[in-house]
Scaffold this active site. Sequence first.
Site, PDB file in Angstrom:
ATOM      1  NE  ARG A  35      -1.057   2.497   2.921  1.00 36.91           N
ATOM      2  CZ  ARG A  35      -0.484   3.593   3.409  1.00 36.91           C
ATOM      3  NH1 ARG A  35      -0.424   4.693   2.661  1.00 36.91           N
ATOM      4  NH2 ARG A  35       0.052   3.613   4.614  1.00 36.91           N
ATOM      5  CG  ASP A  36       3.228   4.319   3.026  1.00 34.34           C
ATOM      6  OD1 ASP A  36       3.111   5.203   2.177  1.00 34.34           O
ATOM      7  OD2 ASP A  36       3.600   4.553   4.195  1.00 34.34           O
TER       8      ASP A  36
ATOM      9  CG  HIS B  77       4.237   4.879   9.211  1.00 39.57           C
ATOM     10  ND1 HIS B  77       3.558   3.865   8.571  1.00 39.57           N
ATOM     11  CD2 HIS B  77       4.571   5.761   8.232  1.00 39.57           C
ATOM     12  CE1 HIS B  77       3.479   4.125   7.277  1.00 39.57           C
ATOM     13  NE2 HIS B  77       4.088   5.280   7.051  1.00 39.57           N
TER      14      HIS B  77
ATOM     15  CG  HIS C 296       8.111   7.597   5.231  1.00 41.57           C
ATOM     16  ND1 HIS C 296       7.819   7.157   3.966  1.00 41.57           N
ATOM     17  CD2 HIS C 296       6.972   7.470   5.941  1.00 41.57           C
ATOM     18  CE1 HIS C 296       6.543   6.794   3.906  1.00 41.57           C
ATOM     19  NE2 HIS C 296       5.997   6.978   5.100  1.00 41.57           N
TER      20      HIS C 296
ATOM     21  CB  CYS D 222       3.129  10.599   1.551  1.00 39.65           C
ATOM     22  SG  CYS D 222       1.456  11.257   1.557  1.00 39.65           S
TER      23      CYS D 222
ATOM     24  CG  ASN E 229       6.982   3.142   4.428  1.00 42.27           C
ATOM     25  OD1 ASN E 229       6.570   3.195   3.280  1.00 42.27           O
ATOM     26  ND2 ASN E 229       6.271   3.555   5.438  1.00 42.27           N
TER      27      ASN E 229
HETATM   28  C1  LIG Z   1     -10.598  11.339   1.078  1.00 40.10           C
HETATM   29  C2  LIG Z   1     -10.932  11.452  -0.391  1.00 40.10           C
HETATM   30  C3  LIG Z   1     -11.685  10.223  -0.858  1.00 40.10           C
HETATM   31  C4  LIG Z   1     -11.813  12.666  -0.571  1.00 40.10           C
HETATM   32  O1  LIG Z   1     -11.905  12.933  -1.966  1.00 40.10           O
HETATM   33  P1  LIG Z   1     -12.960  13.912  -2.550  1.00 40.10           P
HETATM   34  O2  LIG Z   1     -12.668  14.065  -4.009  1.00 40.10           O
HETATM   35  O3  LIG Z   1     -12.992  15.141  -1.695  1.00 40.10           O
HETATM   36  O4  LIG Z   1     -14.282  13.052  -2.330  1.00 40.10           O
HETATM   37  P2  LIG Z   1     -15.801  13.379  -2.511  1.00 40.10           P
HETATM   38  O5  LIG Z   1     -16.496  12.852  -1.317  1.00 40.10           O
HETATM   39  O6  LIG Z   1     -16.020  14.825  -2.891  1.00 40.10           O
HETATM   40  O7  LIG Z   1     -16.186  12.464  -3.774  1.00 40.10           O
HETATM   41  C5  LIG Z   1     -15.722  12.755  -5.097  1.00 40.10           C
HETATM   42  C6  LIG Z   1     -15.856  11.506  -5.956  1.00 40.10           C
HETATM   43  O8  LIG Z   1     -14.973  10.495  -5.489  1.00 40.10           O
HETATM   44  C7  LIG Z   1     -15.704   9.305  -5.173  1.00 40.10           C
HETATM   45  N1  LIG Z   1     -15.118   8.703  -3.968  1.00 40.10           N
HETATM   46  C8  LIG Z   1     -14.971   9.297  -2.767  1.00 40.10           C
HETATM   47  N2  LIG Z   1     -14.414   8.451  -1.915  1.00 40.10           N
HETATM   48  C9  LIG Z   1     -14.196   7.299  -2.585  1.00 40.10           C
HETATM   49  C10 LIG Z   1     -13.649   6.056  -2.199  1.00 40.10           C
HETATM   50  N3  LIG Z   1     -13.221   5.844  -0.951  1.00 40.10           N
HETATM   51  N4  LIG Z   1     -13.588   5.089  -3.122  1.00 40.10           N
HETATM   52  C11 LIG Z   1     -14.028   5.297  -4.383  1.00 40.10           C
HETATM   53  N5  LIG Z   1     -14.555   6.465  -4.801  1.00 40.10           N
HETATM   54  C12 LIG Z   1     -14.645   7.466  -3.905  1.00 40.10           C
HETATM   55  C13 LIG Z   1     -17.113   9.763  -4.905  1.00 40.10           C
HETATM   56  O9  LIG Z   1     -18.022   8.707  -5.084  1.00 40.10           O
HETATM   57  C14 LIG Z   1     -17.251  10.883  -5.926  1.00 40.10           C
HETATM   58  O10 LIG Z   1     -17.477  10.272  -7.205  1.00 40.10           O
HETATM   59  P3  LIG Z   1     -18.308  11.025  -8.358  1.00 40.10           P
HETATM   60  O11 LIG Z   1     -19.657  11.278  -7.774  1.00 40.10           O
HETATM   61  O12 LIG Z   1     -17.562  12.292  -8.669  1.00 40.10           O
HETATM   62  O13 LIG Z   1     -18.279  10.026  -9.500  1.00 40.10           O
HETATM   63  C15 LIG Z   1      -9.657  11.669  -1.264  1.00 40.10           C
HETATM   64  O14 LIG Z   1      -9.044  12.820  -0.825  1.00 40.10           O
HETATM   65  C16 LIG Z   1      -8.683  10.523  -1.173  1.00 40.10           C
HETATM   66  O15 LIG Z   1      -8.948   9.452  -1.699  1.00 40.10           O
HETATM   67  N6  LIG Z   1      -7.529  10.750  -0.513  1.00 40.10           N
HETATM   68  C17 LIG Z   1      -6.570   9.691  -0.275  1.00 40.10           C
HETATM   69  C18 LIG Z   1      -5.187  10.137  -0.589  1.00 40.10           C
HETATM   70  C19 LIG Z   1      -4.227   9.047  -0.227  1.00 40.10           C
HETATM   71  O16 LIG Z   1      -4.510   7.869  -0.373  1.00 40.10           O
HETATM   72  N7  LIG Z   1      -3.037   9.452   0.251  1.00 40.10           N
HETATM   73  C20 LIG Z   1      -2.008   8.536   0.622  1.00 40.10           C
HETATM   74  C21 LIG Z   1      -2.340   7.721   1.850  1.00 40.10           C
HETATM   75  S1  LIG Z   1      -1.968   8.502   3.404  1.00 40.10           S
HETATM   76  C22 LIG Z   1      -0.330   8.197   3.635  1.00 40.10           C
HETATM   77  O17 LIG Z   1       0.328   7.711   2.754  1.00 40.10           O
HETATM   78  C23 LIG Z   1       0.258   8.453   4.976  1.00 40.10           C
HETATM   79  C24 LIG Z   1       0.439   7.186   5.817  1.00 40.10           C
HETATM   80  C25 LIG Z   1      -0.915   6.587   6.197  1.00 40.10           C
HETATM   81  O18 LIG Z   1       1.139   6.194   5.097  1.00 40.10           O
HETATM   82  C26 LIG Z   1       1.211   7.487   7.113  1.00 40.10           C
HETATM   83  C27 LIG Z   1       2.411   8.411   6.975  1.00 40.10           C
HETATM   84  O19 LIG Z   1       3.403   8.073   6.312  1.00 40.10           O
HETATM   85  O20 LIG Z   1       2.308   9.498   7.525  1.00 40.10           O
END
Ligand SMILES: CC(C)(COP(=O)([O-])OP(=O)([O-])OC[C@H]1O[C@@H](n2cnc3c(N)ncnc32)[C@H](O)[C@@H]1OP(=O)([O-])[O-])[C@@H](O)C(=O)NCCC(=O)NCCSC(=O)C[C@@](C)(O)CC(=O)[O-]
Length: 309
Positions: free
Chosen positions: A11-12, A203, A205, A236, A245
């Site tokens: 995933r990450d 966690h 990096h 990220c 990581n």
């Molecule tokens: C939070 C959201 C979803 C908001 O995203 P958004 O665009 O604000 O969502 P929305 O609620 O306005 O919806 C827009 C569209 O997206 C769809 N949608 C909405 N949600 C989903 C879903 N879950 N699955 C599938 N589809 C989805 C929803 O149905 C809609 O579809 P439309 O009507 O336009 O056709 C977006 O910002 C997002 O996906 N962000 C994730 C980013 C990400 O994955 N970043 C990396 C992970 S975090 C990380 O790496 C840190 C960590 C954890 O490892 C720890 C560290 O190192 O610190």
Amino acid sequence: MKIQIVEVGPRDGLQNEKEMVSTSAKIQLIDKLAAAGLKRVEATSFVNPRWIPQLADAEDVLKGIERQNKVTHSALVPNLRGMERARESGLTEVALFMSASETHNLKNINKSIEDTFPVLRQVAREALALGMRVRGYVSTVFGCPYEGNVPIDNSRRVTNELLEMGVFEVSLGDTIGVATPKQVREVMEKIVKDTTSDRLAGHFHDTRGTGLANVLAALDTGIRTFDSSIGGLGGCPYAPGAAGNISTEDLVYMLNGMEYETGVDLNLLLDAGAFIQQELGRELPSKVLKAHLAAQTASSSHSNQEDGA
Ligand SMILES: CC(C)(COP(=O)([O-])OP(=O)([O-])OC[C@H]1O[C@@H](n2cnc3c(N)ncnc32)[C@H](O)[C@@H]1OP(=O)([O-])[O-])[C@@H](O)C(=O)NCCC(=O)NCCSC(=O)C[C@@](C)(O)CC(=O)[O-]
């Protein structure tokens, strides 16, 4: 003493890869990681596929992997839509995530910290009602790519909110790899006081090469669970310049050598690292993987010379 390793490479690690990795390679990687003895594998993400196209095949990946009782596969879930997808995929654990700094939270999940709490609370409620375990992540605990220093009280607040939602463990993220052991000790000691060390994970990096040193500092504060990524993959997408990581091979090598029990077979882990390195077609950051592959090359050229002699 036992240490739990949460493998986050699929995933990450992969979420940041520009070239699409095939679903079949992801499935093989996850199965190899489980075969190496990793009991907790974060397999994918149920985020908006438009934000993270690399993990748009989450359903297919979870359909293809070998499910076994002794391995828990989990996935990131940002909202109820993600929760619905996780439920349909038959997962038994999901992970919520948010940041300790406002700007990273906004860039990463498109909401303020305050507006994120009710969304995650609903997800946690639903997951717990379905009998799932819920993990939590707090990003940018040790520094934010947009705001710089992050006050410890911000991380404590977000951690405590997640614990109140019912998460069993909060993983404290050095998202951009800026932490040093002194800071890790200071921050972890404060957060441990709010809860217990068995409900926290580290966690790290390895952007600046302090990852394993930070693990040692966290061990001093009682933390016994660490996230790591096969080959040292990762970063990220919403933290510019963030490197991978800490590598699982490097972590296991160090912990095994210090007589901690990880339950991981290093040789099988190295096979998994070599596999994904070959799939990606570039050298991965893991030092133990590099040393292992160099030793293999040296020994095969030595035996070729002997055969030719
Ligand atoms: C939070 C959201 C979803 C908001 O995203 P958004 O665009 O604000 O969502 P929305 O609620 O306005 O919806 C827009 C569209 O997206 C769809 N949608 C909405 N949600 C989903 C879903 N879950 N699955 C599938 N589809 C989805 C929803 O149905 C809609 O579809 P439309 O009507 O336009 O056709 C977006 O910002 C997002 O996906 N962000 C994730 C980013 C990400 O994955 N970043 C990396 C992970 S975090 C990380 O790496 C840190 C960590 C954890 O490892 C720890 C560290 O190192 O610190």
